[in-house]
Design a protein around this motif. Structure first.
Motif, PDB file in Angstrom:
ATOM      1  N   ALA A 192       0.799  -1.214   0.000  1.00 22.55           N
ATOM      2  CA  ALA A 192       0.000   0.000   0.000  1.00 22.55           C
ATOM      3  C   ALA A 192       0.839   1.274   0.000  1.00 22.55           C
ATOM      4  N   VAL A 193       2.000   1.259   0.642  1.00 24.39           N
ATOM      5  CA  VAL A 193       2.767   2.489   0.827  1.00 24.39           C
ATOM      6  C   VAL A 193       4.110   2.462   0.104  1.00 24.39           C
ATOM      7  N   LEU A 194       4.871   1.395   0.304  1.00 26.85           N
ATOM      8  CA  LEU A 194       6.235   1.387  -0.227  1.00 26.85           C
ATOM      9  C   LEU A 194       6.306   0.996  -1.708  1.00 26.85           C
ATOM     10  N   PHE A 195       5.468   0.076  -2.145  1.00 31.22           N
ATOM     11  CA  PHE A 195       5.573  -0.373  -3.535  1.00 31.22           C
ATOM     12  C   PHE A 195       5.288   0.738  -4.540  1.00 31.22           C
ATOM     13  N   PRO A 196       4.291   1.618  -4.312  1.00 33.35           N
ATOM     14  CA  PRO A 196       4.127   2.753  -5.235  1.00 33.35           C
ATOM     15  C   PRO A 196       5.370   3.632  -5.327  1.00 33.35           C
ATOM     16  N   ILE A 197       6.112   3.750  -4.217  1.00 35.94           N
ATOM     17  CA  ILE A 197       7.352   4.536  -4.258  1.00 35.94           C
ATOM     18  C   ILE A 197       8.406   3.817  -5.096  1.00 35.94           C
ATOM     19  N   VAL A 198       8.459   2.484  -4.976  1.00 37.01           N
ATOM     20  CA  VAL A 198       9.380   1.701  -5.814  1.00 37.01           C
ATOM     21  C   VAL A 198       9.046   1.899  -7.283  1.00 37.01           C
ATOM     22  N   ILE A 199       7.751   1.867  -7.616  1.00 36.19           N
ATOM     23  CA  ILE A 199       7.325   2.106  -9.000  1.00 36.19           C
ATOM     24  C   ILE A 199       7.724   3.505  -9.450  1.00 36.19           C
ATOM     25  N   MET A 200       7.575   4.482  -8.574  1.00 34.35           N
ATOM     26  CA  MET A 200       7.966   5.856  -8.896  1.00 34.35           C
ATOM     27  C   MET A 200       9.450   5.947  -9.218  1.00 34.35           C
ATOM     28  N   LEU A 201      10.274   5.371  -8.376  1.00 31.45           N
ATOM     29  CA  LEU A 201      11.716   5.416  -8.606  1.00 31.45           C
ATOM     30  C   LEU A 201      12.092   4.719  -9.901  1.00 31.45           C
ATOM     31  N   MET A 202      11.421   3.608 -10.198  1.00 30.61           N
ATOM     32  CA  MET A 202      11.727   2.857 -11.403  1.00 30.61           C
ATOM     33  C   MET A 202      11.357   3.642 -12.657  1.00 30.61           C
ATOM     34  N   PHE A 203      10.155   4.188 -12.685  1.00 33.20           N
ATOM     35  CA  PHE A 203       9.708   4.891 -13.883  1.00 33.20           C
ATOM     36  C   PHE A 203      10.436   6.217 -14.073  1.00 33.20           C
ATOM     37  N   VAL A 204      10.641   6.957 -12.993  1.00 34.86           N
ATOM     38  CA  VAL A 204      11.264   8.274 -13.131  1.00 34.86           C
ATOM     39  C   VAL A 204      12.763   8.162 -13.383  1.00 34.86           C
ATOM     40  N   LYS A 205      13.445   7.319 -12.603  1.00 34.15           N
ATOM     41  CA  LYS A 205      14.894   7.236 -12.697  1.00 34.15           C
ATOM     42  C   LYS A 205      15.390   6.286 -13.794  1.00 34.15           C
ATOM     43  N   VAL A 206      14.629   5.228 -14.079  1.00 34.52           N
ATOM     44  CA  VAL A 206      15.074   4.234 -15.058  1.00 34.52           C
ATOM     45  C   VAL A 206      14.488   4.506 -16.436  1.00 34.52           C
ATOM     46  N   PHE A 207      13.162   4.684 -16.510  1.00 35.52           N
ATOM     47  CA  PHE A 207      12.506   4.838 -17.806  1.00 35.52           C
ATOM     48  C   PHE A 207      12.222   6.286 -18.189  1.00 35.52           C
ATOM     49  N   GLY A 208      12.238   7.182 -17.217  1.00 33.77           N
ATOM     50  CA  GLY A 208      11.809   8.557 -17.461  1.00 33.77           C
ATOM     51  C   GLY A 208      12.544   9.254 -18.591  1.00 33.77           C
ATOM     52  N   GLY A 209      13.826   8.983 -18.736  1.00 35.37           N
ATOM     53  CA  GLY A 209      14.600   9.646 -19.772  1.00 35.37           C
ATOM     54  C   GLY A 209      14.198   9.252 -21.179  1.00 35.37           C
ATOM     55  N   ALA A 210      13.513   8.139 -21.324  1.00 30.91           N
ATOM     56  CA  ALA A 210      13.100   7.665 -22.648  1.00 30.91           C
ATOM     57  C   ALA A 210      11.758   8.242 -23.084  1.00 30.91           C
ATOM     58  N   PHE A 211      11.038   8.891 -22.159  1.00 29.50           N
ATOM     59  CA  PHE A 211       9.711   9.423 -22.466  1.00 29.50           C
ATOM     60  C   PHE A 211       9.787  10.909 -22.760  1.00 29.50           C
ATOM     61  N   SER A 212       9.139  11.324 -23.822  1.00 30.89           N
ATOM     62  CA  SER A 212       9.067  12.741 -24.174  1.00 30.89           C
ATOM     63  C   SER A 212       7.651  13.221 -23.901  1.00 30.89           C
ATOM     64  N   VAL A 213       7.475  13.986 -22.827  1.00 32.57           N
ATOM     65  CA  VAL A 213       6.144  14.429 -22.421  1.00 32.57           C
ATOM     66  C   VAL A 213       6.014  15.945 -22.410  1.00 32.57           C
ATOM     67  N   GLY A 214       7.053  16.651 -22.820  1.00 34.28           N
ATOM     68  CA  GLY A 214       6.984  18.101 -22.914  1.00 34.28           C
ATOM     69  C   GLY A 214       7.148  18.832 -21.596  1.00 34.28           C
ATOM     70  N   GLU A 215       7.522  18.140 -20.544  1.00 37.53           N
ATOM     71  CA  GLU A 215       7.742  18.752 -19.241  1.00 37.53           C
ATOM     72  C   GLU A 215       8.638  17.833 -18.420  1.00 37.53           C
ATOM     73  N   HIS A 216       9.045  18.338 -17.244  1.00 36.94           N
ATOM     74  CA  HIS A 216       9.862  17.525 -16.347  1.00 36.94           C
ATOM     75  C   HIS A 216       9.089  16.250 -16.022  1.00 36.94           C
TER      76      HIS A 216
END
Length: 253
Positions: free
Chosen positions: A32-56
Motif C-alpha cells: 500500500a505504501v512502499l511499492f508505489p514509491i518503488v514504481i515511482m523510482l523505477m519509472f522516473v529514474k530508469v525509464f523517465g529519460g526515454a519518455f518525451s512528455v513536454g515537461e519535467h
C-alpha cells in the motif's frame, strides 16, 4: 444510545480492529505504501529519460502514481473482507449485535487512510526528486478532495468484490484489473502517443480523466470536462460498490 451513535461507535471499533490488522501485516503496508514509491523510482529514474512528455517527467508522472497508490492497496482490502466472511467472523459479530454497516465501513475507512498515507509518501518523495507543481492552495484542496473521493469509491468497490468472491485467493485476483488499469492510461505517457486501439482504450477508461484532473490541478489549469468525468467515475465507483456490497452482505451474512 441513538441508532446513529451506536453505528458510529461500532464503526470506530471496526476501524481500530482493521488498523491493528494492517499494522501487524508488513506485506499490506509494503504493497500500500512502499511499492508505489518503488514504481515511482523505477519509472522516473530508469525509464523517465526515454519518455518525451513536454515537461519535467516527475511533474508528469506524479498524478498517475497517486492513482496507483490507491489501486495497489486494494488487494489487501478484498482479501481481508473475504477472510472475515468465509471464516465466520461476520456471524460472530452478528451475535454481538454489531451494526452491519460498521463491519463494511471499517474496511472502507482503513483503506482510505492507507491511501492517504501512501499519497503523502509519494508527494514527499516526488518533492525530493524535483517535483515542482504550480498549484495554488485551492488546487491542492481539489487534489486532496478528488484523491479521497477516488479512495472511498475504489474501497467500496473492492469491499463488494471481496464479499462476492468465493475464496480469499479469488478475492485478491479480483482487484488485478484495478491495479493494471493505471498502466493502460495516461499515467506514464500521453494517450496520443499510444498505438491504435490502446489509445482509444486509454482515453475512455475511468482512470485517465482522474489522472488528467489531478495533473491539471497540480499544474494550475484543470480541464472542466476531465474534472466532471473524474468526479462522475469516482461517485459511480462508490455507488456501485456500496449497493453491490450491501446486497451481497445481506445474502451471505
Amino acid at each position: 444510545m441513538s441508532t446513529v451513535a451506536t453505528a458510529f461507535a461500532d464503526s470506530s471499533i471496526m476501524l481500530r480492529r482493521n488498523v491493528k490488522h494492517t499494522l501487524r501485516n508488513p506485506t499490506t503496508m509494503f504493497n500500500a505504501v512502499l511499492f508505489p514509491i518503488v514504481i515511482m523510482l523505477m519509472f522516473v529514474k530508469v525509464f523517465g529519460g526515454a519518455f518525451s512528455v513536454g515537461e519535467h517527467y516527475i511533474d508528469y508522472a506524479t498524478p498517475g502514481l497517486l492513482v496507483m497508490a490507491v489501486s495497489y492497496g486494494l488487494g489487501a482490502t478484498a482479501t481481508a473482507v473475504n477472510d472475515d466472511m468465509t471464516k465466520g467472523i461476520i456471524n460472530r459479530f452478528k451475535t454481538m449485535d454489531v451494526s452491519r454497516g460498521a463491519m463494511l465501513t471499517g474496511h472502507v475507512v482503513v483503506t482510505t487512510v492507507r491511501c492517504l498515507v501512501a499519497c503523502a509518501a509519494i508527494v514527499g518523495v516526488a518533492f525530493a526528486m524535483g517535483f515542482d507543481p504550480e498549484a495554488s492552495a485551492l488546487d491542492w484542496l481539489g487534489v486532496l478532495g478528488l484523491f479521497v473521493l477516488l479512495a472511498v469509491g475504489a474501497s467500496w468497490l473492492t469491499v463488494a468484490m471481496g464479499l462476492a468472491a468465493k475464496t480469499t485467493e479469488s478475492a485478491g485476483l479480483a482487484t488485478v484489473p484495478l491495479i493494471m488499469l493505471p498502466f493502460l492510461s495516461s499515467a506514464f505517457v500521453p494517450a496520443d502517443t499510444m498505438g491504435a486501439g490502446v489509445k482509444q482504450f486509454a482515453e475512455y477508461q475511468p482512470f485517465t480523466p482522474i489522472i488528467e484532473t489531478l495533473r491539471g490541478l497540480l499544474a494550475g489549469h484543470v480541464s472542466q470536462g476531465d474534472a466532471i468525468a473524474a468526479v462522475a467515475w469516482c461517485v459511480g465507483f462508490a455507488v456501485l460498490g456500496y449497493v453491490w456490497a450491501l446486497s451481497t452482505f445481506k445474502k451471505r451474512a
